[in-house]
Design an enzyme around this catalytic site. Structure first.
Site, PDB file in Angstrom:
ATOM      1  NE  ARG A  60     -25.565 -16.584 -26.771  1.00 51.15           N
ATOM      2  CZ  ARG A  60     -26.457 -17.247 -26.147  1.00 51.15           C
ATOM      3  NH1 ARG A  60     -27.758 -17.227 -26.050  1.00 51.15           N
ATOM      4  NH2 ARG A  60     -25.756 -18.419 -25.434  1.00 51.15           N
ATOM      5  CE  LYS A 200     -23.874 -17.683 -31.166  1.00 48.89           C
ATOM      6  NZ  LYS A 200     -23.324 -18.828 -31.630  1.00 48.89           N
ATOM      7  CG  HIS A 219     -23.356 -23.687 -31.617  1.00 51.73           C
ATOM      8  ND1 HIS A 219     -23.657 -23.482 -30.304  1.00 51.73           N
ATOM      9  CD2 HIS A 219     -22.975 -22.495 -31.776  1.00 51.73           C
ATOM     10  CE1 HIS A 219     -22.721 -22.688 -29.701  1.00 51.73           C
ATOM     11  NE2 HIS A 219     -22.474 -21.994 -30.884  1.00 51.73           N
ATOM     12  CB  SER A 239     -20.158 -19.665 -25.568  1.00 54.57           C
ATOM     13  OG  SER A 239     -19.046 -18.923 -25.076  1.00 54.57           O
ATOM     14  CE  LYS A 243     -18.794 -23.339 -31.113  1.00 51.63           C
ATOM     15  NZ  LYS A 243     -18.966 -22.560 -29.669  1.00 51.63           N
ATOM     16  CB  THR A 244     -12.719 -20.678 -30.722  1.00 54.80           C
ATOM     17  OG1 THR A 244     -14.064 -19.995 -30.830  1.00 54.80           O
ATOM     18  CG2 THR A 244     -11.770 -19.621 -31.251  1.00 54.80           C
ATOM     19  CG  ASP A 258     -20.039 -20.036 -33.065  1.00 50.11           C
ATOM     20  OD1 ASP A 258     -19.729 -20.839 -32.071  1.00 50.11           O
ATOM     21  OD2 ASP A 258     -20.761 -18.979 -33.199  1.00 50.11           O
ATOM     22  NE  ARG A 324     -18.381 -14.301 -26.394  1.00 51.77           N
ATOM     23  CZ  ARG A 324     -18.208 -15.597 -26.817  1.00 51.77           C
ATOM     24  NH1 ARG A 324     -17.539 -16.053 -27.665  1.00 51.77           N
ATOM     25  NH2 ARG A 324     -18.896 -16.323 -26.178  1.00 51.77           N
TER      26      ARG A 324
END
Length: 532
Positions: A60, A200, A219, A239, A243-244, A258, A324
């Protein structure tokens, strides 16, 4: 020429976007892959995955994100965190982008943000790249085909990577731009092929709209117990914090990985898919996510692969550490059909501590939870943002500052109110370093993290003996089955305890210095909970 299913009264021409080449509305995955291959946008990989690279932008560009400063939002945007763009600059950007688009082919997806139909929004995604359309079709929620006949967008996103902004003319920072205009219900993205900007931008949009309805945008990832949506857990984190990985627990039902909301009805996923990091992805530790990398339509972003066999290299980060895969939620076997859950019973705040100071898990009081939520301490992981090449300690308020249009207290107070109302238990979980700081210590063993989370979620951790952490004042378990006792006392994992003490003092001071900005806006109990 136009093709595909669309509301005949809501074409791009009806939105003032005319003079384009071919316009492809709401193509399904096979057709999008065919169009992407025809345009040489990527390579068809094993199992029908689609392999792409995104050029110089592999993460990003948060500094290039702008909010148009109109009277309706001037008093509600957190301007210290969101770069302003003048209405005149946006109008010039919009006109120049539309002119640039003329004669070119574009792909349109009419999608939904939010699995709760009472608060969801309709989003039209207009993309120059066919594979971006495939990506966002995975990541947002897909309406039934019959719904497309009457679909009207609440907001429209136009993504044109080949367009270069003019900072002077368009009142932006560089040739790359993400510009949000809440009055015109329009988001413009230019100068970057990184697909994460698509999702996003919608997350940021919901982060602005939902608090006015008393809904907490988060988030976070989320899951619930099998057969019991009331037993829901949410996992906050930037990130790279897990989390995932940690929410994809085969013993629980995955709600999403997410972005979620917490309303008076419970928890709901904003998205329809997952966007998982693949660096060092292990088929034994993360079999479900690993399996998606060879499923039809999965978008594989910035991964090195063998051009003969098409075999992916999960360890080669020469393109980026931020490699990713994007896939629909249904590719995870234990994913929820509804993407809905109950009110969170457990709130997990994930942090990646590069200092090696924090324990692997700690129990927080509601005041401590707000303190750590506002602090948002973690380490930016290599590749997630441009210029980050190794773990970099940072404070990202609400565990997602780049996506927060409003001031942090708006989200912090909402979270605190919901925790108090629904009696959630809060935990701080460190997935970062132990036995020393980054470069000396090692990453926290994922098996230990999973064991601690299992104990927290099944309630057995509540029966453990706890000690008061001398640095931060939260409760830390002394002993937990299947977890090395030494890990629970970070100081004991260091070869030099004095070095640990010095590092801990440094981190405590960093927390205190960072939190000064919130002191005028918070209650006394949160101030008292700051540091022991």
């Amino acid at each position: 020429m136009t093709s595909g299913r669309v509301n005949p009264k809501f074409r791009l021409d009806d939105q003032g976007i005319s003079g384009l080449g071919n316009v492809y509305y709401n193509y399904l995955e096979p057709a999008l892959i065919q169009e992407a291959l025809k345009r040489d946008e990527g390579t068809l990989g094993q199992g029908g995955a689609f392999l792409v690279t995104t050029g110089k932008f592999t993460g990003r560009s948060p500094k290039d994100k702008h909010v148009v400063k109109t009277p309706s939002v001037a008093d509600s945007i957190w301007w210290e965190n969101n770069a302003a763009m003048s209405p005149e600059g946006f109008d010039a950007l919009h006109a120049d982008m539309i002119e640039h688009m003329k004669g070119r082919d574009y792909f349109v997806q009419d999608l939904i943000g939010g699995s709760d139909p009472t608060v969801s929004i309709n989003v039209r995604m207009v993309t120059e790249l066919a594979w971006h359309n495939l990506f966002i079709r995975h990541l947002l929620r897909r309406p039934e085909r019959a719904q497309l006949d009457s679909f009207i967008a609440d907001f429209t996103v136009i993504n044109c990577p080949s367009f270069q902004a003019n900072p002077e003319k368009h009142n932006c920072r560089s040739e790359t731009v993400i510009a949000m205009n809440f009055d015109k219900k329009l988001i413009l993205i230019g100068g970057t092929e990184y697909a994460g900007e698509n999702k996003k931008s919608v997350f940021t949009l919901l982060n602005y709209l939902l608090p006015e309805k008393g809904i907490m945008p988060m988030h976070c990832s989320a899951n619930h117990a099998v057969g019991n949506p009331v037993d829901t857990a949410v996992f906050f984190g930037l990130s790279g914090t897990g989390k995932t990985t940690l929410s994809a627990d085969p013993q629980r039902v995955l709600i999403g990985d997410d972005e979620h909301g917490w309303s008076d009805r419970g928890t709901f996923n904003f998205e329809g898919g997952c966007y998982a990091k693949t660096i060092n992805l292990n088929p034994e530790a993360e079999p479900e996510i690993f399996a998606t990398t060879s499923k039809f339509g999965t978008v594989i972003e910035n991964m090195v692969f063998d051009h003969e066999t098409l075999e992916l290299d999960f360890y080669d980060d020469s393109l980026t550490a931020n490699m990713r895969c994007a896939y629909p939620l249904g590719y995870i076997s234990n994913a929820s059909d509804t993407a809905l859950g109950g009110h969170p019973k457990n709130v997990i705040m994930l942090t990646c501590d590069a200092f090696g100071v924090l324990p692997p898990i700690a129990r927080l009081t509601p005041a401590q939870a707000m303190y750590h939520f506002l602090s948002g301490f973690t380490s930016k992981v290599a590749g997630t943002e441009r210029g980050v090449t190794e773990p970099e300690p940072t404070f990202s308020t609400c565990f997602g500052a780049p996506f927060m249009p409003r001031r942090p207290e708006a989200y912090g107070n909402l979270l605190r109110e919901k925790i108090a109302k629904h009696g959630a238990t809060c935990w701080l979980v460190n997935t970062g370093w132990t036995g020393g700081a980054y470069g000396t210590g090692s990453r926290m063993p994922i098996k230990a993290t999973r064991a601690l989370l299992t104990a927290a979620l099944d309630g057995s951790l509540a029966d453990a003996k706890f000690r008061k952490d001398e640095n931060f004042g939260f409760d830390v378990p002394v002993e937990v089955p299947r977890v090395d006792k030494a890990l629970l006392d970070p100081r004991s994992t260091w070869n030099d305890p004095a070095a640990y003490d010095a590092q801990a003092a440094k981190l405590v001071q960093m927390f205190a210095d960072n939190f000064e900005q919130y002191v005028p806006y918070i209650d006394e109990d949160v101030k008292a909970a700051a540091i022991s």
